[in-house]
Write an enzyme that holds these catalytic residues in place. Structure first.
Site: not given
Ligand SMILES: *Cc1c(COP(=O)(O)O)cnc(C)c1O
Length: 361
Positions: A102, A172, A196
């Site tokens: 990511w 993030d 998540k």
């Molecule tokens: C799942 C995830 C993403 C991507 O998320 P989307 O909502 O599918 O764009 C980005 N960063 C991290 C750390 C993730 O776990």
């Protein structure tokens, strides 16, 4: 394939109580005779849910008035572009820490918008370890430093954050937001896709330091501007109303679990349970991440040989332990044990792994 236990990496498990609540008022929200998805986002009834969710985020994170809470569209992935569009202004460079899939994507996307610098990389260790964040090469011309607090795919997590001084720190937190107590003050911008730890896909939570909003250029499209979203309290256009409603319910559920303190303590116990099985297996299983950087949300591991590993995956699926196949980039196994996964479910998985070793070791 029938789910008895949900270890999916994302979208992940939601609390059963929350699903039941949503089901009970699915067709008639608060007795209105229409669902939350069918009423105006400008109605008092919807607004109450929207602003309450923002307020709950403030309280759970202990945010001061220096921060604004936003609801955005486009997943965490859109933030890989929105962050540089808003903050990577002319003459500046953005610093990126590369610690897995990511963060690599975030870095790559920012490079399409402006100058980026790689500040640290975990590439040499195959992203099994967080790079050293204590000596990042910062400089005065940096627009921000971008980090990922939990690399969902590799299963590594930051257990402390760097002091970046005057340079805004952007993080993030998609896969570990509200999983443990976090002090927001070192951060200028926090974002997380909801699917998540917070609710269904469709909404991304962002927390932005107000002083940063003033420097956002007018030249970017309104829909991509944090300043515009803040000005309209995330009602600039139609928000993902159902997702935000679900986030509201999940936040109240977190409060009932004792807030981030209570959730954090339970998450620690859940993770310890599984890591102990790996560490006490005499090499039958092996954790993928280095011990110091192990994630309490995504437990990545493998079995000592591929044939056994395939048998294990098959048997897990038959028993209703689902979502354990690792990401295509990392392979092996991954148990995602987000907030809604209970201690009892983790205990069932750990018992299963011990039993499997006994019959196949
Ligand atoms: C799942 C995830 C993403 C991507 O998320 P989307 O909502 O599918 O764009 C980005 N960063 C991290 C750390 C993730 O776990």
């Amino acid at each position: 394939m029938v789910y008895r236990y949900n270890f999916n990496a994302g979208p992940g498990a939601l609390p059963k109580e929350v699903l039941e609540e949503a089901q009970a008022e699915l067709q008639s929200f608060q007795g209105m005779g229409a669902s939350i998805m069918e009423i105006s986002h400008r109605s008092k009834a919807y607004e109450a849910i929207h602003f309450e969710a923002q307020q709950l985020i403030r309280e759970l994170m202990g945010l001061s008035q220096d921060y604004e809470v936003l609801f955005l569209h486009g997943g965490a992935s859109l933030q890989f572009s929105m962050v540089p569009l808003n903050f990577l202004t002319e003459g500046k460079a953005a610093g990126y820490v590369h610690c897995g899939t990511w963060s690599g994507k975030a870095w790559q996307e920012a490079g399409k918008i402006g100058e980026t610098r790689l500040l640290a990389s975990g590439m040499e260790t195959g992203f099994k370890q967080m790079p050293d964040l204590s000596r990042l090469p910062l400089s005065g011309d940096m627009a921000y430093v971008h980090l990922i607090s939990n690399e969902t795919i590799g299963g590594i997590q930051c257990h402390s954050f760097p002091d970046t001084g005057e340079v805004p720190l952007v993080v993030d937190m998609s896969s570990d937001i509200f999983s443990r107590p976090i002090d927001a003050t070192p951060f200028s911008f926090i974002y997380a896709g909801a699917q998540k730890n917070l609710g269904p896909a469709g909404v991304t939570i962002a927390i932005v330091r107000r002083s940063l909003l003033e420097c956002i250029p007018d030249t970017i499209p309104d829909i991509l501007s944090y300043r515009i979203h803040a000005k309209h309290r995330s009602l600039y256009n139609t928000p993902p109303v159902f997702s935000i409603y679900m986030v509201n319910l999940v936040l109240k559920w977190i409060v009932k679990q004792g807030g981030v303190q209570g959730i954090g303590a339970r998450n620690r116990q859940k993770a310890d349970l599984l890591y102990n099985v790996l560490d006490n297996s005499g090499g039958f299983y092996e954790g993928l991440a280095y011990k110091d950087n192990r994630s309490i949300m995504n437990v990545t591991f493998r079995a000592h040989n591929p044939e056994i590993e395939n048998r294990l995956l098959d048997e897990l699926e038959q028993e209703g332990f689902l979502g354990l196949k690792g990401h295509r980039d990392a392979g092996h196994l991954r148990a995602s044990i987000y907030n809604a996964v209970t201690y009892e479910q983790c205990k069932a998985l750990s018992d299963f792994l011990i039993g499997f070793q006994r019959s196949n070791g």
